[in-house]
Write a protein that holds these residues in place. Structure first.
Motif, PDB file in Angstrom:
ATOM      1  N   MET A   1      42.130  19.248  -1.650  1.00  0.00           N
ATOM      2  CA  MET A   1      41.614  17.909  -1.455  1.00  0.00           C
ATOM      3  C   MET A   1      40.207  17.865  -2.050  1.00  0.00           C
ATOM      4  O   MET A   1      39.424  18.784  -1.853  1.00  0.00           O
ATOM      5  CB  MET A   1      41.619  17.649   0.057  1.00  0.00           C
ATOM      6  CG  MET A   1      40.977  16.403   0.507  1.00  0.00           C
ATOM      7  SD  MET A   1      41.220  16.126   2.288  1.00  0.00           S
ATOM      8  CE  MET A   1      40.384  17.527   3.023  1.00  0.00           C
ATOM      9  N   GLN A  11      36.212  21.087  -4.120  1.00  0.00           N
ATOM     10  CA  GLN A  11      37.590  21.205  -3.645  1.00  0.00           C
ATOM     11  C   GLN A  11      37.591  21.896  -2.291  1.00  0.00           C
ATOM     12  O   GLN A  11      36.947  22.921  -2.119  1.00  0.00           O
ATOM     13  CB  GLN A  11      38.397  22.027  -4.660  1.00  0.00           C
ATOM     14  CG  GLN A  11      39.853  22.187  -4.338  1.00  0.00           C
ATOM     15  CD  GLN A  11      40.637  20.916  -4.549  1.00  0.00           C
ATOM     16  OE1 GLN A  11      40.368  20.156  -5.459  1.00  0.00           O
ATOM     17  NE2 GLN A  11      41.601  20.673  -3.696  1.00  0.00           N
ATOM     18  N   THR A  12      38.329  21.332  -1.332  1.00  0.00           N
ATOM     19  CA  THR A  12      38.509  22.022  -0.058  1.00  0.00           C
ATOM     20  C   THR A  12      39.656  23.017  -0.205  1.00  0.00           C
ATOM     21  O   THR A  12      40.399  22.983  -1.183  1.00  0.00           O
ATOM     22  CB  THR A  12      38.823  21.047   1.094  1.00  0.00           C
ATOM     23  OG1 THR A  12      40.095  20.462   0.865  1.00  0.00           O
ATOM     24  CG2 THR A  12      37.750  19.972   1.227  1.00  0.00           C
ATOM     25  N   GLY A  14      42.439  23.158   1.309  1.00  0.00           N
ATOM     26  CA  GLY A  14      43.792  22.683   1.567  1.00  0.00           C
ATOM     27  C   GLY A  14      43.819  21.207   1.907  1.00  0.00           C
ATOM     28  O   GLY A  14      42.884  20.477   1.612  1.00  0.00           O
ATOM     29  N   THR A  15      44.881  20.805   2.571  1.00  0.00           N
ATOM     30  CA  THR A  15      45.051  19.425   2.991  1.00  0.00           C
ATOM     31  C   THR A  15      44.842  19.340   4.491  1.00  0.00           C
ATOM     32  O   THR A  15      45.413  20.137   5.244  1.00  0.00           O
ATOM     33  CB  THR A  15      46.470  18.933   2.627  1.00  0.00           C
ATOM     34  OG1 THR A  15      46.645  19.089   1.217  1.00  0.00           O
ATOM     35  CG2 THR A  15      46.664  17.478   3.003  1.00  0.00           C
ATOM     36  N   GLN A  18      47.459  15.350   9.208  1.00  0.00           N
ATOM     37  CA  GLN A  18      47.643  13.901   9.114  1.00  0.00           C
ATOM     38  C   GLN A  18      47.780  13.270  10.498  1.00  0.00           C
ATOM     39  O   GLN A  18      48.093  13.954  11.479  1.00  0.00           O
ATOM     40  CB  GLN A  18      48.929  13.608   8.320  1.00  0.00           C
ATOM     41  CG  GLN A  18      48.967  14.213   6.935  1.00  0.00           C
ATOM     42  CD  GLN A  18      47.986  13.575   5.989  1.00  0.00           C
ATOM     43  OE1 GLN A  18      47.816  12.360   5.983  1.00  0.00           O
ATOM     44  NE2 GLN A  18      47.315  14.383   5.186  1.00  0.00           N
ATOM     45  N   GLY A 115      41.957  22.625   6.610  1.00  0.00           N
ATOM     46  CA  GLY A 115      41.895  22.275   5.186  1.00  0.00           C
ATOM     47  C   GLY A 115      40.576  21.657   4.780  1.00  0.00           C
ATOM     48  O   GLY A 115      40.500  20.929   3.795  1.00  0.00           O
TER      49      GLY A 115
END
Length: 167
Positions: A1, A11-12, A14-15, A18, A115
């Motif tokens: 992400m 950039q991290t 991960g995601t 949600q 993330g």
């Protein structure tokens, strides 16, 4: 992400989870060097407020704002999480009336599980998650430009809605 800091892209790892997901469990240390686990707050509404560095104005404002707004909430705990050292967090909190729980992610396990870890600058991305009493994410904001504030009103509204459902 991808997130940015003053326009520079990072950039991290991960995601982030949600809305609808169960929040990943964690075990961090508070200012008293006591373990704090997400499961400690089962049955409560939780605001997870993450920020890159307590020693910057936006991060201090975020922590101050959620500290104040948390006082408006009756059955919500605010957990403020950064990669700062316990000494940096203690220094910041010295002159404050802090109700929020300050947690330090010294080994970055929280940041990586969510993330949110930015390896290039060894920071946690700015974000807010609101969890219902079952630990499920009901609100999520990843602040794309880390110099910007999160949407405090939306996060508090989500927590108030969850509190209303507890009644």
């Amino acid at each position: 992400m991808d997130v940015t800091l003053k326009g520079e892209k990072f950039q991290t790892n991960g995601t982030a989870p949600q809305v609808g997901d169960n929040a990943p469990s964690f075990n961090l240390k508070n200012l008293n060097d006591t373990d704090v686990k997400l499961s400690d707050y089962e049955g409560e509404v939780v605001i997870l407020s993450t920020f890159p560095d307590i020693e910057t104005s936006t991060c201090a404002r975020q922590t101050d704002t959620f500290n104040e707004k948390g006082k408006e909430l009756s059955n919500t705990t605010v957990l403020s999480i950064s990669a700062n050292t316990v000494n940096e967090q203690e220094e910041w909190a010295k002159s404050k009336d802090v109700d929020t729980v300050l947690l330090h992610d010294s080994d970055r396990t929280f940041a990586k599980a969510y993330g949110l870890y930015i390896e290039d600058i060894d920071k946690i991305a700015r974000s807010v998650f609101v969890l219902n009493r079952n630990g499920q994410i009901v609100y999520r904001e990843i602040v794309e430009e880390m110099a910007d504030d999160p949407n405090y009103e939306k996060a508090v509204a989500a927590a108030k809605k969850e509190e209303a459902e507890l009644s």
